[in-house]
Scaffold this active site. Structure first.
Site, mmCIF file in Angstrom:
data_model
loop_
_atom_site.group_PDB
_atom_site.id
_atom_site.type_symbol
_atom_site.label_atom_id
_atom_site.label_comp_id
_atom_site.label_asym_id
_atom_site.label_seq_id
_atom_site.Cartn_x
_atom_site.Cartn_y
_atom_site.Cartn_z
ATOM 1 N N ASP A 427 2.678 -20.102 27.995
ATOM 2 C CA ASP A 427 1.628 -21.121 27.926
ATOM 3 C C ASP A 427 2.257 -22.510 27.825
ATOM 4 O O ASP A 427 3.456 -22.643 27.605
ATOM 5 C CB ASP A 427 0.745 -20.809 26.707
ATOM 6 N N GLU A 430 3.233 -26.764 31.569
ATOM 7 C CA GLU A 430 3.046 -27.742 32.678
ATOM 8 C C GLU A 430 4.232 -28.696 32.790
ATOM 9 O O GLU A 430 4.504 -29.115 33.915
ATOM 10 C CB GLU A 430 1.746 -28.514 32.466
ATOM 11 N N ASP A 503 -7.892 -23.227 30.293
ATOM 12 C CA ASP A 503 -8.946 -23.378 29.276
ATOM 13 C C ASP A 503 -10.301 -23.719 29.879
ATOM 14 O O ASP A 503 -10.723 -24.876 29.891
ATOM 15 C CB ASP A 503 -8.518 -24.443 28.262
#
Ligand code: GLC
Length: 817
Positions: A427, A430, A503
């Site tokens: 997670d 990015e 999300d």
């Protein structure tokens, strides 16, 4: 066309000394004039080096590589010097030496394979492509151009092509917008986008690959550039399509169709396919931020078994760690993780844990200490370590573009794997940083020896993190398949991980959006994808959750997930009638596992996507370019989820051919829309006539019991149709040594018969003995069933389904009236 250009040779000298290829050359303060746009001039000559062709306008050079019959790669070197040929997306350019002819007349140079031609126009360096009938499929609208940027000293590189009135666009990863991208202007820059909105851009992933369909012919463009990149599909000017990037090289692949499926297959040839996942990973996964302490997790596990709802994986979100330090355990919540994981495994649950890239700055934390000592963390241009705040507080971040760092990261999973952790969820890669969003541009990256700043590495950072995870676990587990999931990625990430869409929100709009995003990811080379079922933030009601479970049953990756501040979100949390319907659909998922696994094999081996939008079935029907609800799951099952509240019926488009309503077995002719009833208990599911759909018995988890019999649902058709069944051990890489079984069923029928031929390849023999045959839709009363010439006993049940049993080894089945 030149305006204000520096002496290119001068610029080149600077270029070679700077690691990334650029320097602050044209700062007006240095007395050098700012540089604006430059276009390719006139191609003077062409040189051939095997399958590589070099054109030059005197200064700039263009390289065209004939990769194979259908693919050509175009590169531009504004000052005549190409950057190093290195790509994370295409680690090895598998070019096939195919015959190419180079011809020239007064108008153009022309490179031709058996299938496509590339034209380089002499008057203005326009590059276009055509098919073997000389139909132009892609044509420059301006020559390739670039701009030298005064701010950071690099280039902006641009390519602009003609856009036709009925040309439509698909692909580009996870953009949260209509499936057809015509009229959109979008960017690629991996971004943590909590509770993203419809049309928000960019999101978590960067997939610079799109497919266009014009007059029934498809081709793809893969713009392999990792910098912030932009795409305009007839938005600024309806007659033009452009793609450009804020740095790097203008390098793109022209991928010929003529079908969308051919384009996707070829894209996978370049960037690779997803390895076969462990079979359990195709089951149902339950996640939440966060299941802790241990007693809570055990209660959830118990809930599944008590409610008899199948489930294979339970997830631990960040709270399992000690102060969010990666590779540690919070011993207050999880005093004996090894024992817990073992006991969960004994009742059929795999444990998947989250890992983030931020490593807490803490000299008493061995992983931080080691990373710091070995200088594995990213540094700024002034050599200070890059720091940012994420869940653990002050953090530093490994440079996953450094192979040594990737190897180190991979070894850190040793203990988790040894404890029995079965999967790793990557997670925040990015990379996400609280406050600033991500790293500053000047952060340096090793980039596998082709060093550069964060501007170049940002979009590949997450992919390299999950690559390190995947490769590390593969090394530890040796012959066992890793299971990894990632939020961020770049083209090629499918070689290392499944992907979830991040999300999302518990809303009907997000259910619709997710349905589009998964189809889009599938045609963009990411087959193993799913949304957070139920929506990550916000509260779904029972109806929305159930509709999401129903849609999720047909997502390649099926996981429910929710934020920590929401109410309980297990499939039984909403009471009846929802629990029973959720159970029925999750059971259906388990029944269809052999079908889904076979579709996965078709992806892995042949490069087919698992989800296929309707436009992919019938691209020459213009109306289909705008359909975005229906898709096929594999190539035999058409799904149209219910995406609105209270919907009692809905319109569904069925492609041409005969289809069976899965719930009623009624036969429906395709080629048009049909109205289908949608009580809460069902969503429209149709099976293609001629299909053979294999079914496993329902189990509470994969391998709960040995499979004794496989059901084969055969759907009568009056044309020939092929189906496949792939099976293997489900956990090892033995399939790479041909230890698998691929069965082929060829069904044909007419008004008085049904014939099925069966063949098998591969070295694996499934343990079960035989099949239970269910033959559906016979247009006659069966009088005789024979297998390999021998008559078989049969029965016709109250639903008019013909039933009989036989061992799995047979060649020829015949049913007659
Ligand atoms: C991010 C993830 C989400 C996760 C949360 C806590 O928001 O996208 O899935 O639950 O972080 O780790």
């Amino acid at each position: 066309m030149e305006e204000n250009i520096l002496n290119p040779k001068e610029l080149f000298n600077e270029l070679v000394v700077e690691e990334e290829g650029f320097r602050h050359l044209n700062n007006p303060a240095d007395g050098i004039k700012p540089i604006t746009k430059k276009y390719l001039g006139i191609p003077e000559k062409v040189e051939q080096l095997g399958n590589k062709f070099y054109f030059s306008d005197g200064d700039a050079k263009v390289e065209i590589i004939v990769v194979n019959e259908e693919i050509m790669r175009v590169r531009l070197a504004p000052h005549g010097v190409f950057l190093d040929d290195f790509s994370y997306a295409v680690p090895v350019l598998k070019n096939k030496p195919v015959p190419v002819t180079l011809t020239e007349d007064e108008k153009e140079f022309r490179l031709s394979t058996q299938i496509i031609n590339c034209h380089v126009r002499k008057a203005d360096f326009f590059i276009s492509f055509s098919d073997k009938d000389d139909v132009i499929t892609s044509a420059d609208a301006t020559p390739m151009h670039w701009e030298e940027n005064a701010q950071f000293g690099g280039y902006y590189v641009y390519c602009t092509k003609e856009c036709h009135p009925d040309e439509n666009f698909f692909g580009l990863g996870d953009k949260p917008t209509e499936l057809n991208l015509r009229g959109k202007r979008l960017s690629n820059w991996n971004t943590d986008a909590y509770s993203f909105n419809w049309n928000q851009d960019p999101l978590y992933r960067s997939i610079p690959f799109y497919i266009t369909v014009n007059e029934g012919i498809a081709h793809g463009i893969f713009f392999d550039n990792t910098y912030k990149a932009h795409f305009d599909f007839g938005s600024e000017d309806r007659t033009k399509t452009s793609f450009w990037a804020d740095g790097g090289e203008l390098q793109y692949y022209y991928i010929h169709g003529p079908h969308m499926m051919d384009v996707v297959k070829s894209y996978h040839l370049l960037t690779g396919t997803h390895p076969m996942p462990p079979l359990w990973a195709l089951g149902y996964h339950q996640c939440r931020w966060s299941y802790y302490p241990e007693a809570k997790l055990r209660m959830v596990a118990k809930g599944f078994r008590e409610n008899k709802i199948p489930c294979d994986a339970l997830y631990l979100d960040i709270d399992y760690m000690d102060g969010y330090r990666c590779f540690t355990w919070n011993r207050r919540y999880f005093p004996d993780p090894r024992k817990m994981i073992k006991e969960l495994a004994d009742s059929g649950f795999k444990t998947v844990v989250i890992i983030d890239p931020g490593i807490r700055v803490d000299d008493n934390y061995p992983i931080f200490k080691e990373g710091k000592e070995k200088r594995y963390f990213c540094r700024r241009s002034d050599d200070y370590f890059m720091e940012g705040h994420v869940w653990p507080g002050r953090c530093q971040f490994p440079d996953f573009t450094n192979p040594e760092v990737r190897e180190w990261w991979g070894t850190l999973f040793d203990e988790l794997v040894e404890m029995g952790v079965a999967g790793v969820w990557n997670d925040m890669n990015e990379p996400a940083v609280f406050g600033s969003g991500t790293f500053p541009d000047d952060v340096r990256h090793q980039y596998d020896g082709y060093r550069g700043s964060h501007r170049k590495a940002h979009n590949v950072y997450g992919m390299q993190m999950v690559r390190a995870t995947y490769e590390g676990i593969r090394n530890i587990k040796k012959n066992k398949r890793p299971f990894t999931i990632t939020r961020a990625g770049y083209s090629g990430v499918q070689r290392y991980a499944s992907v979830w869409t991040g999300d999302n929100v518990a809303s009907w709009e997000h259910l619709q959006l997710g349905n589009i995003q998964l189809q889009r990811l599938s045609v963009s080379g990411i087959p193993f994808c799913g949304t957070d079922i139920g929506g990550f933030s916000g509260e779904p009601d029972g109806e929305l959750f159930t509709r999401w479970i129903q849609a999720g049953t047909f997502a390649p990756f099926m996981r429910a997930h929710s934020a920590g501040d929401t109410k309980e979100r297990e499939p039984w949390s909403f009471g009846e009638p929802y629990t029973s319907i959720n159970r029925k659909f999750i059971e259906l998922r388990y029944r269809l596992l052999p079908y889904l696994y076979s579709a996965f094999w078709e992806h892995h081996r042949y490069g087919f996507p698992i989800l296929r939008p309707v436009v992919m079935q019938e691209q020459s029907v213009l109306k289909n370019h705008f359909r975005q609800d229906e898709f096929t799951f594999g190539d035999k099952i058409l799904i149209c989820p219910v995406l609105r509240p209270g919907q009692k019926s809905r319109k569904v488009y069925l492609p041409k051919g005969q289809w069976y309503n899965f719930w009623t077995n009624e036969v429906v002719s395709g080629g048009d829309e049909v109205e289908v009833l949608t009580p809460l208990e069902t969503i429209p599911v149709f099976i293609k006539a001629g299909a053979v759909i294999p079914e496993y018995p329902v189990m509470q988890y994969v391998n709960e019991k040995p499979i004794e019999e496989v059901k084969l649902n055969i759907y009568h058709s009056d044309y020939e149709a092929n189906s496949f069944l792939f099976e293997d051990h489900g956990e090892s890489f033995a399939y790479e040594q041909d230890i698998y079984s691929e069965k082929k069923f060829v069904v044909n029928g007419d008004t008085s018969s049904l014939v099925m031929n069966h063949s098998m390849e591969g070295l694996y023999t499934p343990r079960y003995d035989g099949y239970l045959f269910n033959v559906i839709g016979l247009p006659f009363v069966p009088a005789k069933v024979s297998i390999d010439g021998k008559d078989i006993e049969f029965a016709v049940n109250s639903d008019k389904i013909l039933e009989f049993r036989h061992t799995k080894s047979f060649k020829h089945l015949e049913i007659t009236n």
